[in-house]
Motif scaffolding. Sequence first.
Motif, short mmCIF file in Angstrom:
data_model
loop_
_atom_site.label_atom_id
_atom_site.label_comp_id
_atom_site.label_asym_id
_atom_site.label_seq_id
_atom_site.Cartn_x
_atom_site.Cartn_y
_atom_site.Cartn_z
N ASP A 1 0.81 -1.21 0.00
CA ASP A 1 0.00 0.00 0.00
C ASP A 1 0.85 1.26 0.00
OD1 ASP A 1 0.81 -0.13 2.65
OD2 ASP A 1 -1.06 0.68 3.42
N VAL A 2 2.15 1.12 0.11
CA VAL A 2 3.08 2.25 0.03
C VAL A 2 3.90 2.05 -1.25
CG1 VAL A 2 5.04 3.39 1.13
CG2 VAL A 2 3.22 2.41 2.53
N PRO A 3 3.98 3.07 -2.11
CA PRO A 3 4.75 2.90 -3.35
C PRO A 3 6.18 2.44 -3.07
CG PRO A 3 3.53 4.97 -3.38
CD PRO A 3 3.39 4.40 -1.99
N SER A 4 6.65 1.49 -3.87
CA SER A 4 7.99 0.92 -3.65
C SER A 4 9.08 1.98 -3.75
CB SER A 4 8.26 -0.22 -4.63
OG SER A 4 8.20 0.24 -5.96
N GLU B 1 20.93 -0.94 15.01
CA GLU B 1 19.92 -1.90 15.47
C GLU B 1 18.50 -1.60 14.99
OE1 GLU B 1 20.12 -3.08 19.61
OE2 GLU B 1 22.31 -2.98 19.61
N ALA B 2 18.33 -0.69 14.07
CA ALA B 2 16.99 -0.39 13.54
C ALA B 2 16.55 -1.56 12.65
CB ALA B 2 17.00 0.90 12.73
N TYR B 3 15.25 -1.81 12.64
CA TYR B 3 14.71 -2.86 11.78
C TYR B 3 13.35 -2.42 11.25
CZ TYR B 3 12.00 -4.34 15.91
OH TYR B 3 11.16 -4.38 16.99
N GLU B 4 12.96 -3.07 10.16
CA GLU B 4 11.71 -2.78 9.47
C GLU B 4 10.74 -3.93 9.68
OE1 GLU B 4 10.46 -2.94 4.83
OE2 GLU B 4 12.13 -1.60 5.30
N GLU B 5 9.46 -3.58 9.78
CA GLU B 5 8.44 -4.61 9.85
C GLU B 5 7.11 -4.05 9.34
OE1 GLU B 5 8.25 -5.73 14.00
OE2 GLU B 5 6.82 -4.15 14.46
N PRO B 6 6.22 -4.95 8.91
CA PRO B 6 4.89 -4.48 8.53
C PRO B 6 4.18 -3.94 9.77
CG PRO B 6 5.24 -6.76 7.82
CD PRO B 6 6.39 -6.38 8.71
N ALA B 7 3.45 -2.86 9.60
CA ALA B 7 2.63 -2.31 10.68
C ALA B 7 1.20 -2.77 10.46
CB ALA B 7 2.73 -0.78 10.67
N TRP B 8 0.30 -2.34 11.31
CA TRP B 8 -1.11 -2.70 11.13
C TRP B 8 -1.59 -2.26 9.76
CZ3 TRP B 8 -4.41 1.45 10.55
CH2 TRP B 8 -3.89 2.69 10.93
N VAL B 9 -1.00 -1.20 9.25
CA VAL B 9 -1.15 -0.77 7.86
C VAL B 9 0.14 -0.05 7.51
CG1 VAL B 9 -2.29 1.42 8.44
CG2 VAL B 9 -2.64 0.42 6.19
N GLY B 10 0.67 -0.30 6.34
CA GLY B 10 1.93 0.31 5.96
C GLY B 10 3.13 -0.39 6.55
N VAL B 11 4.21 0.36 6.69
CA VAL B 11 5.49 -0.18 7.15
C VAL B 11 6.02 0.72 8.26
CG1 VAL B 11 7.89 -0.65 6.44
CG2 VAL B 11 6.00 -1.09 4.86
N ARG B 12 6.67 0.10 9.25
CA ARG B 12 7.28 0.89 10.31
C ARG B 12 8.71 0.44 10.54
NH1 ARG B 12 3.78 -1.33 15.44
NH2 ARG B 12 4.42 -3.50 15.28
N TRP B 13 9.49 1.39 11.09
CA TRP B 13 10.87 1.11 11.47
C TRP B 13 10.96 1.30 12.97
CZ3 TRP B 13 9.42 3.26 6.93
CH2 TRP B 13 9.86 2.61 5.77
#
Length: 147
Positions: free
Chosen positions: A6-9, A24-36
């Motif tokens: 749902d977020v443009p690549s 130590e930052a990481y990315e994961e899917p959020a309830w909607v979209g992406v979060r770091w």
Amino acid sequence: MTSPGDVPSELLDRLRPICLALPEAYEEPAWVGVRWRIRQRTFAHVLTVDPDHQMAYARAAGTDEPVCVLTFRSPVDEVHALVAHGDPFFKPDWGADVLGMVVEEATDWDEVGELLTESYCLLAPKKLVAQVAIPAEQPAPGRPARG
């Protein structure tokens, strides 16, 4: 939970190097979209706001059309200054230190890097913050100096 689709690549391609360069930052899917995140704390969240499904974001951003928004943490005085400046910044109704911005073609990616680094530094343990190179802060023309 939706997929990162749902977020443009191309937007994710701009945000990933900024966020994942932080210790130590990481990315994961959020309830909607992406979060770091750093540890269990979210320092950046991007999503496409559809007023029919994310009404709180749409109201905060002042839009009735789909737009990409980025939320992050910022010192309260800076939140007030940037919101007073207006577009592309807005104040979501949750958390005094939460700031949002509409991400569009004219987005200043150097400023985004500074804002997300600052957000990370507000939430990360001091030993990790000590490893971060803080960007030199030069305000964009017409924008308030941060600090």
